[in-house]
Design an enzyme around this catalytic site. Structure first.
Site, PDB file in Angstrom:
ATOM      1  N   ARG A 114       0.723  -1.066   0.143  1.00 38.48           N
ATOM      2  CA  ARG A 114       0.130  -0.066   0.052  1.00 38.48           C
ATOM      3  C   ARG A 114       0.754   1.327  -0.018  1.00 38.48           C
ATOM      4  NH1 ARG A 114      -3.071   1.823  -2.589  1.00 38.48           N
ATOM      5  NH2 ARG A 114      -3.878  -0.038  -2.627  1.00 38.48           N
ATOM      6  N   LYS A 149       1.949  25.116  -3.082  1.00 36.01           N
ATOM      7  CA  LYS A 149       0.236  24.520  -2.360  1.00 36.01           C
ATOM      8  C   LYS A 149       0.648  22.938  -2.563  1.00 36.01           C
ATOM      9  CE  LYS A 149      -2.162  28.515  -3.707  1.00 36.01           C
ATOM     10  NZ  LYS A 149      -3.328  29.255  -4.345  1.00 36.01           N
ATOM     11  N   LYS A 181       4.461  39.608  -1.726  1.00 40.44           N
ATOM     12  CA  LYS A 181       3.069  39.397  -1.918  1.00 40.44           C
ATOM     13  C   LYS A 181       2.281  40.770  -1.353  1.00 40.44           C
ATOM     14  CE  LYS A 181       1.374  35.285  -1.517  1.00 40.44           C
ATOM     15  NZ  LYS A 181       0.860  35.274  -3.030  1.00 40.44           N
ATOM     16  N   GLU A 211       4.368  40.445  -6.720  1.00 42.08           N
ATOM     17  CA  GLU A 211       3.185  40.153  -6.951  1.00 42.08           C
ATOM     18  C   GLU A 211       2.253  41.443  -7.036  1.00 42.08           C
ATOM     19  OE1 GLU A 211       0.632  36.835  -5.070  1.00 42.08           O
ATOM     20  OE2 GLU A 211      -0.512  38.779  -4.451  1.00 42.08           O
ATOM     21  N   ASP A 232      -1.390  38.591 -10.569  1.00 35.40           N
ATOM     22  CA  ASP A 232      -2.275  37.705  -9.605  1.00 35.40           C
ATOM     23  C   ASP A 232      -3.698  38.071 -10.268  1.00 35.40           C
ATOM     24  OD1 ASP A 232      -3.103  36.082  -7.955  1.00 35.40           O
ATOM     25  OD2 ASP A 232      -3.528  37.872  -6.503  1.00 35.40           O
TER      26      ASP A 232
END
Length: 293
Positions: A114, A149, A181, A211, A232
């Protein structure tokens, strides 16, 4: 680990990750599955001397990834397990194709089954989805890139799976490039001030990306010559306007709202990179099975 774990190393598109990176991830996965008592079903049913051969097969078409982690899982259970790779990492397979065969003690193979299939299925799913996007923009000269992510603890494997699917990487972590950001800008006070501080702190080889949310912010950023600018959630019309405004001064990266249905149109705007979080956070596991021979 012994070299026999990679009998098809010369045909791999990428070398396997170093064992020092793989081992903690694979050991954690095995420990999670085995618990405190091990595989009590296999121990009860299978004689210790029973051996055999098995085939790892694709149940659906896709791109193979994760063999290095799967094979290491096998070796950590039983170093005498023998693997023969038929379709190395990066290979495209059809439903029914054999990816690799395994020879060894039945107890060992069943105990590792597995965990091995989880690695191959999950990572092949990422490689397969990436290849779908890469093929959709073939010939456009744009990079399809993954983001941060990723599944906690699995980033190295998932980023490698993206590369096996033909994609690139945005950042591997917070330490390999600066990405300013919107919240950084808000805390720093302005785009010019944020870029000034980044430039003062950056080493000579550190890339600086910022960004921006609109064309006005892009106009503010361009005079400061960042290494790249992330556009963005721009509309396609604004992406085209951004490419025209930048005039090749810096690399432009489109991100946000990218789907397989619109990725070609986004590439047509002339951006250099398209980053897609879904490559890792939304990839469907490829169906992989183990069959006794």
């Amino acid at each position: 680990m012994p070299p026999k774990k990679n009998t098809a190393a010369s045909s791999r598109l990428l070398p396997p990750l170093p064992d020092i990176v793989l081992e903690p991830i694979v050991k954690l996965a095995l420990a999670e599955d085995l618990g405190a008592a091990g595989d009590i079903t296999t121990d009860a049913l299978i004689d210790p001397e029973t051996g055999g051969r098995w085939a790892v097969r694709a149940r659906q078409a896709g791109v193979v990834a994760g063999l290095d982690a799967a094979i290491l899982a096998g070796f950590l259970i039983d170093p005498d397990m023998v693997f023969e790779i038929a379709a190395p990492d990066g290979a495209r397979v059809k439903a029914g194709d054999t990816i690799m065969t395994i020879e060894g003690y039945a107890r060992s193979v069943l105990m590792a089954e597995r965990t091995m299939l989880n690695f191959i299925g999950r990572l092949s799913g990422i490689a397969t989805l990436t290849r779908l996007y890469v093929d959709a923009v073939d010939g456009m000269g744009v990079i399809i890139a993954s983001t941060r992510k990723t599944t906690p603890g699995m980033r190295a494997l998932e980023k490698r799976a993206v590369k096996l699917g033909g994609g690139g990487a945005h950042r591997y972590g917070l330490d390999d490039a600066m990405l300013i950001k919107d919240n950084h800008i808000a805390a720093a006070g302005s785009i010019p001030l944020a870029l000034q501080r980044a430039r003062e702190a950056a080493a000579h080889l550190t890339c600086i990306e910022i960004e921006v949310d609109n064309l006005d912010q892009l106009k503010q950023a361009l005079p400061h010559a960042p290494s790249a600018i992330l556009l963005d959630n721009f509309t396609q019309a604004d992406l085209r306007a951004a490419v025209k405004m930048a005039k090749g001064q810096t690399m432009l990266e489109a991100s946000g709202g990218i789907t397989i249905e619109n990725v070609f149109a986004v590439a047509e705007t002339g951006v250099d990179v398209i980053s897609i979080g879904a490559l890792t956070h939304s990839a469907k596991t490829l169906d992989i099975g183990l069959d006794a021979l």
